[in-house]
Design an enzyme around this catalytic site. Sequence first.
Site, PDB file in Angstrom:
ATOM      1  N   ARG A  67       0.829  -1.213   0.000  1.00 17.70           N
ATOM      2  CA  ARG A  67       0.000   0.000   0.000  1.00 17.70           C
ATOM      3  C   ARG A  67       0.861   1.260   0.000  1.00 17.70           C
ATOM      4  NH1 ARG A  67      -1.623   2.447   4.281  1.00 17.70           N
ATOM      5  NH2 ARG A  67      -1.834   0.628   5.622  1.00 17.70           N
ATOM      6  N   TYR A  75     -18.733  13.839 -16.167  1.00 19.37           N
ATOM      7  CA  TYR A  75     -19.049  12.529 -15.619  1.00 19.37           C
ATOM      8  C   TYR A  75     -19.847  12.703 -14.328  1.00 19.37           C
ATOM      9  CZ  TYR A  75     -18.618   7.759 -14.017  1.00 19.37           C
ATOM     10  OH  TYR A  75     -18.890   6.499 -13.586  1.00 19.37           O
ATOM     11  N   ASP A  94      -9.978  15.340 -17.041  1.00 20.40           N
ATOM     12  CA  ASP A  94     -10.441  13.962 -17.208  1.00 20.40           C
ATOM     13  C   ASP A  94     -10.272  13.630 -18.691  1.00 20.40           C
ATOM     14  OD1 ASP A  94     -11.882  11.605 -17.557  1.00 20.40           O
ATOM     15  OD2 ASP A  94     -13.389  12.142 -16.062  1.00 20.40           O
ATOM     16  N   LYS A 117     -12.110   2.007 -18.907  1.00 21.82           N
ATOM     17  CA  LYS A 117     -12.670   2.210 -20.234  1.00 21.82           C
ATOM     18  C   LYS A 117     -11.673   1.765 -21.319  1.00 21.82           C
ATOM     19  CE  LYS A 117     -15.838   3.824 -17.604  1.00 21.82           C
ATOM     20  NZ  LYS A 117     -16.004   5.241 -17.261  1.00 21.82           N
TER      21      LYS A 117
HETATM   22  C1  LIG Z   1     -16.106   5.962 -16.079  1.00 20.15           C
HETATM   23  C2  LIG Z   1     -15.637   7.333 -15.968  1.00 20.15           C
HETATM   24  C3  LIG Z   1     -15.149   7.846 -14.748  1.00 20.15           C
HETATM   25  C4  LIG Z   1     -15.129   7.024 -13.478  1.00 20.15           C
HETATM   26  O1  LIG Z   1     -14.289   5.909 -13.590  1.00 20.15           O
HETATM   27  P1  LIG Z   1     -14.551   4.530 -12.787  1.00 20.15           P
HETATM   28  O2  LIG Z   1     -13.421   3.684 -13.265  1.00 20.15           O
HETATM   29  O3  LIG Z   1     -15.908   4.030 -13.194  1.00 20.15           O
HETATM   30  O4  LIG Z   1     -14.503   4.838 -11.343  1.00 20.15           O
HETATM   31  C5  LIG Z   1     -14.718   9.155 -14.722  1.00 20.15           C
HETATM   32  N1  LIG Z   1     -14.760   9.930 -15.821  1.00 20.15           N
HETATM   33  C6  LIG Z   1     -15.224   9.482 -17.002  1.00 20.15           C
HETATM   34  C7  LIG Z   1     -15.243  10.391 -18.175  1.00 20.15           C
HETATM   35  C8  LIG Z   1     -15.676   8.175 -17.124  1.00 20.15           C
HETATM   36  O5  LIG Z   1     -16.145   7.744 -18.291  1.00 20.15           O
END
Ligand SMILES: *Cc1c(COP(=O)(O)O)cnc(C)c1O
Length: 373
Positions: A47, A99, A170, A195
């Site tokens: 960790r 998001y 993001d 993703k």
């Molecule tokens: C899915 C997603 C997140 C969050 O990610 P997780 O892996 O589901 O926690 C944040 N921003 C965007 C644009 C996303 O598509």
Amino acid sequence: MELDRDSLRTDSWLVAAGRTDEPGDPLNVPIVAASNFVAGGPRAYARDHGTPSWSALEDLVGGLERGRSVVFSSGMAAVSAVFEMLPAGATIVLPNDCYHGVHELAAHGSERGLWRLSSLEVDDTDAWIDAAGRSDLIWLESPSNPLLTVADLEAICAAPRLPGSILAVDNTFATPLNQQPLSLGADVSMQSATKFIGGHSDLLTGVLTTRSDALLGRLSAVRERSGAIPGMLEVFLALRGVRTMALRLDRAQMTAATLARRLEQHDSVGTVRYPGLPSHPTHEIAEAQLGGFGSIISFDVVGDADATDRVCRAIRLIRHATSLGGVESTMERRAATPGQEHLPPSLVRLSVGIEDPEDLWRDLDHALGASRR
Ligand SMILES: *Cc1c(COP(=O)(O)O)cnc(C)c1O
């Protein structure tokens, strides 16, 4: 031949990064099932210091984003780590279209009095430049979810800022292949590796990348304190998935461009939002800023929410499911998702996968017929 980031082009880096060169070592980065390590080395406890397989994924993604990375248990764990660094009473600016999990996290903290929150239209560049001068956290998402609006990141990143403020992007929808926010001037780039990096809808993981040693240290410290660490299987799967990311994305975004053009001509479809379409409100910025237009399309079905639900239930090859960035195409009516009720009721988000484009079109065209019944 050197195998470092500067010597390799991106497609080769995706395949070569993170592997060791020692004779007899496994070719693939192994799953390291260890919470602790023999004393006296660079790692004592996972960790605190990570494992060799986390480091391999961090090297790989860091190389793609042109910085250094910290891997987390999910995209939201990564987002939370950025918010966790803020001082009490911080001012935060978010995009209106972003998001929903990020909105929820920010709103929850604001309700508890942790920080002050405001939001702006993604493409209101002047307002962002203005806000940058008086915000502790400038959180951007581009292209945005689900309207796919592209922010002028270069202009916003160049704006004068408060000392100690953080500008984070993001970068999940663009992927580091289509956009490197750090090169445009951002402090932190965030990926939900759930993703496109993982690419197979079989894991959750998140990554933050920065060029600042100070921020890297603070983000690692947040992970250590919060325990938001990635799982060993997730890291293995993410490394396995990311090797093919360039091939997957190339194929998916080529197909997405074709489908977006055809959807625009379809009688049962209203507005189509895809940054590659000349009709898209931020197409020009998208062209200048993105290496590719991505594989997500949003469009309005002609008709009400029920008609749209019928379309979503009629698709077969495309899976009726949330999320994005997998090899399989997925589609859903976004306003049916909790927290997304403000969206147009018949807006559909389609994540295009790597199936045959003509099969995808047949499936879509057939399913759209269900909107008129
Ligand atoms: C899915 C997603 C997140 C969050 O990610 P997780 O892996 O589901 O926690 C944040 N921003 C965007 C644009 C996303 O598509």
